[in-house]
Design an enzyme around this catalytic site. Sequence first.
Site, PDB file in Angstrom:
ATOM      1  N   GLN A 186       0.731  -1.167   0.014  1.00 13.29           N
ATOM      2  CA  GLN A 186       0.238   0.032  -0.057  1.00 13.29           C
ATOM      3  C   GLN A 186       0.924   1.164  -0.087  1.00 13.29           C
ATOM      4  OE1 GLN A 186       0.253  -2.509   2.225  1.00 13.29           O
ATOM      5  NE2 GLN A 186       0.039  -1.508   4.376  1.00 13.29           N
ATOM      6  N   GLN A 255      22.732 -12.629   7.191  1.00 15.35           N
ATOM      7  CA  GLN A 255      21.836 -12.398   6.123  1.00 15.35           C
ATOM      8  C   GLN A 255      20.342 -13.168   6.498  1.00 15.35           C
ATOM      9  OE1 GLN A 255      22.967  -9.729   4.697  1.00 15.35           O
ATOM     10  NE2 GLN A 255      21.684 -10.506   2.868  1.00 15.35           N
ATOM     11  N   HIS A 258      17.408 -11.630   8.457  1.00 16.06           N
ATOM     12  CA  HIS A 258      16.536 -10.699   7.843  1.00 16.06           C
ATOM     13  C   HIS A 258      15.118 -10.997   7.919  1.00 16.06           C
ATOM     14  CE1 HIS A 258      19.004  -7.234   6.350  1.00 16.06           C
ATOM     15  NE2 HIS A 258      19.822  -7.912   6.091  1.00 16.06           N
ATOM     16  N   GLU A 321      23.258 -11.280  -4.454  1.00 13.77           N
ATOM     17  CA  GLU A 321      23.242 -10.071  -4.017  1.00 13.77           C
ATOM     18  C   GLU A 321      24.440  -9.777  -3.415  1.00 13.77           C
ATOM     19  OE1 GLU A 321      20.550  -7.337  -1.093  1.00 13.77           O
ATOM     20  OE2 GLU A 321      20.235  -9.500  -0.823  1.00 13.77           O
ATOM     21  N   HIS A 322      24.769 -10.506  -2.434  1.00 14.42           N
ATOM     22  CA  HIS A 322      26.208 -10.308  -1.955  1.00 14.42           C
ATOM     23  C   HIS A 322      26.817 -11.497  -2.014  1.00 14.42           C
ATOM     24  CE1 HIS A 322      22.884  -8.398   0.885  1.00 14.42           C
ATOM     25  NE2 HIS A 322      23.890  -6.964   0.725  1.00 14.42           N
ATOM     26  N   ASP A 355      26.265  -3.148   4.649  1.00 16.83           N
ATOM     27  CA  ASP A 355      24.905  -3.058   5.275  1.00 16.83           C
ATOM     28  C   ASP A 355      24.770  -1.585   5.841  1.00 16.83           C
ATOM     29  OD1 ASP A 355      23.444  -4.937   4.158  1.00 16.83           O
ATOM     30  OD2 ASP A 355      23.238  -5.998   5.994  1.00 16.83           O
ATOM     31  N   HIS A 414      14.071  14.181 -43.338  1.00 16.37           N
ATOM     32  CA  HIS A 414      15.017  14.257 -42.609  1.00 16.37           C
ATOM     33  C   HIS A 414      16.334  14.784 -43.332  1.00 16.37           C
ATOM     34  CE1 HIS A 414      13.031  11.627 -39.699  1.00 16.37           C
ATOM     35  NE2 HIS A 414      14.223  11.427 -38.816  1.00 16.37           N
TER      36      HIS A 414
END
Length: 427
Positions: A186, A255, A258, A321-322, A355, A414
Amino acid sequence: MKISGYSGTEDLGALVKRPLHEALELEGKVQKVLDTVREKGDEALIDFTRKFDGVELDSLKYLQSEVKDYTNRVSAELREALQKAYNNIFTFHHSQKSDSQKIETMPGVFCWREDRAIEKVGLYIPGGTAPLVSTVLMLGVPARVAGCEEVVLCTPPDKGGKINPAILYAAELCGINNIYSVGGAQAIAGMAFGTESIPKVDKIFGPGNQYVTCAKMLVQRSGIAIDMPAGPSEVLVWCDDGANPSFVASDLLAQAEHGVDSQVMVVCESRHFATQIQEAVELQLSSLPRKEIAREVLKNSRIIIANAENAIEVINEYAPEHLIIQRKNLSQGINDIVNVGSVFLGPFTPESAGDYASGTNHTLPTNGYARTYSGVSLDSFVKKVTFQEISRSGLEGLEKVISPMAEAEELEAHKRAVLIRLGKVFE
């Protein structure tokens, strides 16, 4: 964590498979949220906050007096830490500014490129199971360096209906005044379409859970730009038998805590070392406050045994990602690793540094998108606008190039746009 071997012949796709979610069912749920917010605005945001967060809100926007009241509750120690992190992140992102360079591509033909900040940006700051104060700096600092005119920040409220004071303090450091206590899909809808309280933005930034990521992907179809598909966090550690198994375990658990939809992976050289990692993980896991979350993540995680050549194949296929490299020879194969968000080299470079405070950005592509996306940088907050200026003699030189090309494409107007300027007659 499961232990598997990879010698180059096994099904690599199966080995590096991420946890799957029912995409169509997820999209349907998120689309309903987006449509409702587009139609009902603030009313929908307040209703969804009551439904999803269990919080009754009177208003969405934080007044500056409220921000001041809550930031005064941040300890001096944390204030100092956030200021130092801000300085490092600012230094690194400010270094990415580039001077415009005017190029003469041929005599009398000048071309150059200039940066223009994106005017209105929206920052999503996760705050569900963990309020990500660091993400405020990772997004707010480059937005400030770029010079974005309007920055909107949305983050979910806590059970008391308030925003974490440290998030507010970090926002204050970054000069962010438009702060709203709304989260989830939202919040993405509010920034994408605009409501009575939340301004419509041009681009949305920030990581989040599967619902937030799905919402970002869906609003992109409506013409709203996003930074990248940044979903559940993940790490892959590539190590040899000389690495410290406790260090490896600590990075995995950093990690894993999370959220339950995260994933952690290891590529190592021997089953003996894989077992040492498992033991170190269990030892450290027992004392973690978020051990139940981490334990769920470990069920969908894996240790893969492979030699250096096959390890690189695993890394590029997984596109983490890492990527943390804890090996004696840090440079071995490094140039062959092409699919990765951010790399951490050596035993004293934990992913936690990136991080929070080393300076690089922690908003990175997940779920394999590191094959095609870069992490957030200063460039994410600017547009590259090209310019050109041509003299008459320059256009005379270009005419010999433009005219035959325009004829080949059967675009006569053109060609004429050039010839008219040169005073040439055309049929």
